[in-house]
Design an enzyme around this catalytic site. Structure first.
Site, mmCIF file in Angstrom:
data_model
loop_
_atom_site.group_PDB
_atom_site.id
_atom_site.type_symbol
_atom_site.label_atom_id
_atom_site.label_comp_id
_atom_site.label_asym_id
_atom_site.label_seq_id
_atom_site.Cartn_x
_atom_site.Cartn_y
_atom_site.Cartn_z
ATOM 1 N N LYS A 7 11.802 -7.262 6.054
ATOM 2 C CA LYS A 7 10.901 -6.302 6.239
ATOM 3 C C LYS A 7 9.550 -6.840 5.622
ATOM 4 O O LYS A 7 8.624 -6.542 6.126
ATOM 5 C CB LYS A 7 11.403 -5.043 5.903
ATOM 6 C CG LYS A 7 10.665 -3.938 6.160
ATOM 7 C CD LYS A 7 9.995 -3.829 7.831
ATOM 8 C CE LYS A 7 9.186 -2.749 8.117
ATOM 9 N NZ LYS A 7 9.281 -1.396 7.802
ATOM 10 N N LYS A 54 0.341 0.775 1.004
ATOM 11 C CA LYS A 54 1.628 0.701 0.380
ATOM 12 C C LYS A 54 2.307 -0.727 0.832
ATOM 13 O O LYS A 54 2.937 -1.678 -0.204
ATOM 14 C CB LYS A 54 2.573 1.891 0.628
ATOM 15 C CG LYS A 54 4.127 1.841 0.101
ATOM 16 C CD LYS A 54 5.071 1.375 0.870
ATOM 17 C CE LYS A 54 5.259 2.411 1.963
ATOM 18 N NZ LYS A 54 6.634 1.802 2.865
#
Length: 290
Positions: free
Chosen positions: A170, A239
């Site tokens: 990811k 983030k």
């Protein structure tokens, strides 16, 4: 299968809806308006994550940040308080390798089985059930929850046998998404600067070699006048790009494009765009004040 769903935000809510079609689902989210909406559609509602997980065969956790995951799992009335020996916890948040490895070890110490299962595809594919799951887990554990994951995703990619392997893939995905999103905003604003109709340019180039999911999905939202409904906020990319850069430093990888994209998202957040839809990044390429 009894399913607990902890975290029903922009991604979690449509995912929970898909699971509800086949299984009894109990949801928990700090936002009671979200859980009330699902309750009206037939979901059970718990007053805490521990209550939601109690009696469940599988607990799906879909929150946004490492801090939220820590609170959801191990905070007061967190998932840990409702676990039984047979419970499988599916961690679908994108929070980085170290965070999920640590959480996995702590959950396994409590007797739970853990699947690291971040997703890609965005809110649009969360609604249609066409997400891609990037799974890190022992094959036999993944196989047990595969039918559940297939309700939410068109593809289940087994990225490795270890909890954390899904997160690692990811991070690669988010490196590309960060750069592609920034590039889409820069390109469409460049089209405007050249005196072109950016909508026509988008329609022309998105079917060619320059195409990307971020261009096709975010491009139309970038070109809308007025406020765009928030599907994924700028701060999510603050983030995610920070997680990529931290992992890159640890691995000794060279990531200059991600560094530039991360700096762009950080500036956008500091200028008050953090909670706006991430398509708002195009404003960072405009000459007028933001």
């Amino acid at each position: 299968m009894r399913v607990a769903f902890v975290g029903v935000g922009a991604m979690g809510m449509p995912m929970a809806r898909l699971v509800m079609r086949r299984h009894p689902v109990t949801v928990f989210d700090p936002d009671s308006a979200r859980t009330a909406e699902l309750a009206a559609e037939g979901a059970g509602v718990a007053g805490s994550a521990a209550e939601a997980v109690r009696g469940a065969d599988t607990a799906v956790v879909m929150v946004a940040t490492p801090a939220q995951l820590e609170q959801a799992l191990f905070g007061a009335d967190g998932v840990h308080g409702g676990l039984a020996a047979h419970t499988t916890v599916v961690l679908m948040s994108s929070v980085g390798v170290d965070c999920v490895v640590d959480a996995g070890l702590r959950l396994e110490a409590l007797g739970a089985r853990v699947v690291d299962a971040p997703v890609t595809g965005g809110a649009v594919r969360a609604v249609t059930g066409e997400l891609t799951v990037l799974a890190g887990a022992a094959p036999e554990v993944l196989d047990e929850v595969r039918p559940l994951l297939e309700l939410m995703a068109a593809r289940i990619a087994h990225c490795g046998d270890r909890v954390g392997d899904g997160q690692a893939v990811k991070l690669v995905n988010q490196l590309l998404c960060s750069v592609h999103l920034a590039a889409a905003g820069e390109a469409l604003q460049f089209a405007r600067a050249l005196g072109l109709d950016p909508e026509q340019v988008l329609a022309t180039i998105e079917s060619g070699a320059a195409s990307s999911f971020m261009l096709s999905d975010r491009g139309p939202r970038m070109l809308k006048d007025g406020t765009t409904p928030v599907r994924s906020a700028i701060d999510i990319f603050v983030k995610d790009s920070s997680l990529v850069l931290a992992a890159a430093r640890e691995a000794g990888a060279v990531t200059p494009l991600t560094e530039q994209a991360a700096e762009l998202f950080s500036r956008a957040s500091h200028q008050g765009l953090g909670r706006d839809d991430d398509s708002s990044v195009i404003r960072m390429f405009q000459k007028e004040p933001h």
